[in-house]
Scaffold this active site. Structure first.
Site, PDB file in Angstrom:
ATOM      1  N   CYS A 146       0.846  -1.202   0.000  1.00 35.45           N
ATOM      2  CA  CYS A 146       0.000   0.000   0.000  1.00 35.45           C
ATOM      3  C   CYS A 146       0.879   1.249   0.000  1.00 35.45           C
ATOM      4  O   CYS A 146       0.649   2.176  -0.763  1.00 35.45           O
ATOM      5  CB  CYS A 146      -0.919   0.001   1.210  1.00 35.45           C
ATOM      6  SG  CYS A 146      -2.144  -1.319   1.186  1.00 35.45           S
ATOM      7  N   ARG A 166      -0.349   4.354  -2.300  1.00 34.47           N
ATOM      8  CA  ARG A 166      -1.349   4.211  -3.367  1.00 34.47           C
ATOM      9  C   ARG A 166      -2.746   3.977  -2.807  1.00 34.47           C
ATOM     10  O   ARG A 166      -3.752   4.381  -3.387  1.00 34.47           O
ATOM     11  CB  ARG A 166      -0.976   3.050  -4.297  1.00 34.47           C
ATOM     12  CG  ARG A 166      -1.045   1.693  -3.609  1.00 34.47           C
ATOM     13  CD  ARG A 166      -0.994   0.509  -4.543  1.00 34.47           C
ATOM     14  NE  ARG A 166      -1.105  -0.717  -3.761  1.00 34.47           N
ATOM     15  CZ  ARG A 166      -2.245  -1.314  -3.447  1.00 34.47           C
ATOM     16  NH1 ARG A 166      -3.403  -0.799  -3.852  1.00 34.47           N
ATOM     17  NH2 ARG A 166      -2.259  -2.421  -2.729  1.00 34.47           N
ATOM     18  N   LEU A 208     -12.114   5.663   3.926  1.00 36.18           N
ATOM     19  CA  LEU A 208     -12.677   5.044   5.125  1.00 36.18           C
ATOM     20  C   LEU A 208     -13.534   3.872   4.669  1.00 36.18           C
ATOM     21  O   LEU A 208     -14.410   4.041   3.807  1.00 36.18           O
ATOM     22  CB  LEU A 208     -13.563   6.027   5.890  1.00 36.18           C
ATOM     23  CG  LEU A 208     -12.894   7.154   6.673  1.00 36.18           C
ATOM     24  CD1 LEU A 208     -13.940   8.163   7.122  1.00 36.18           C
ATOM     25  CD2 LEU A 208     -12.130   6.610   7.875  1.00 36.18           C
TER      26      LEU A 208
END
Length: 264
Positions: A146, A166, A208
């Site tokens: 990530c 990313r 989120l």
């Protein structure tokens, strides 16, 4: 950590409802920047308690070049268990790419050591980067990186670092990422006799998860407290010889933890 609260508020206010790989769904924005002056404190979230042992042991695990969760589990850290295979391996993720990037010719490159050499010999270099996004290895990874790329910058004997992420799980992952790279900056600065500067964070898909939105709304009602200080108690001979006991967090007084489910 007012920057973090500001980010959550923006996602809730203008985020796009998107489907995702896990099936949970996300509220997402694309492209976001934050800057943390490490001279003003260690950016460890105070609006909920973070498990600092997980952050430190994971970073040490990466720096070992390790990709098996045995070391983490021996130290009672389980944050990678959901992605490991039956042998405990997670594939050629961060540690492998940082310390042993495989080339098409069959060679291996230690990106971290190369950065340390440049910081000491040529601190004005614009090539002090570490990448975890090895396209040829992505399909072998249990979870592709990530936080994929970070670069160092030196001015006035002060070390700064910028990270590109990313994909960012804002509620669970981001507090760990900010603290982890801030610790790494402190470690490398110590090894290279530099002062700590700024940590700059850039996110791509910043989101989120839907099952975290109400938890995040609870968190933003809390007023951020004074940041703690990070102290490294000794200077090992190399970056790869630090242990958990070398780090001390002073003045960390967070609100209680808010637990959220991990989307796998």
């Amino acid at each position: 950590m007012k920057q973090y609260i500001k980010l959550i508020k923006k996602i809730i206010r203008v985020g796009n409802q998107k489907k995702d790989r896990t099936g949970t769904g996300t509220l997402s924005i694309f492209g976001y920047n934050m800057k943390f002056d490490l001279k003003k404190g260690f950016p460890l979230l105070t609006t909920k308690k973070c498990h600092i042992a997980s952050i430190i042991y994971e970073l040490l695990w990466f720096l070992k070049g390790d990709t098996n969760i045995a070391y983490l589990n021996e130290n009672k850290i389980s944050i990678w268990n959901n992605w490991a295979n039956e042998s405990g391996d997670v594939g050629p993720i961060y540690g492998k790419q940082w310390r042993n990037w495989s080339t098409p010719e069959g060679h291996e490159i230690d990106q971290i050591k190369n950065v340390l050499i440049q910081l000491k010999k040529n601190p004005d270099s614009r090539r002090m980067l570490v990448s975890s996004w090895n396209v040829g290895d992505i399909d072998k990874m249990r979870l592709p990186p990530c936080h994929v790329l970070f670069q160092f910058y030196v001015f006035n004997n002060t070390l700064s670092c910028q990270l590109y992420q990313r994909s960012c799980d804002v509620f669970l992952g981001l507090p760990f990422n900010i603290a982890s790279y801030s610790i790494l900056i402190h470690m490398i600065a110590q090894q290279c006799d530099l002062k700590v500067g700024d940590f700059l964070w850039t996110g791509g898909d910043v989101h989120l998860y839907n099952n975290h939105i109400e938890l995040a709304k609870k968190q933003i009602l809390r007023i951020p407290r004074t940041l703690p200080k990070l102290t490294i108690l000794k200077k090992p001979q190399s970056l790869f010889q630090y242990c958990f006991e070398d780090f001390k967090i002073i003045g960390y007084h967070p609100y209680p933890a808010i637990k959220g489910e991990i989307s796998i």
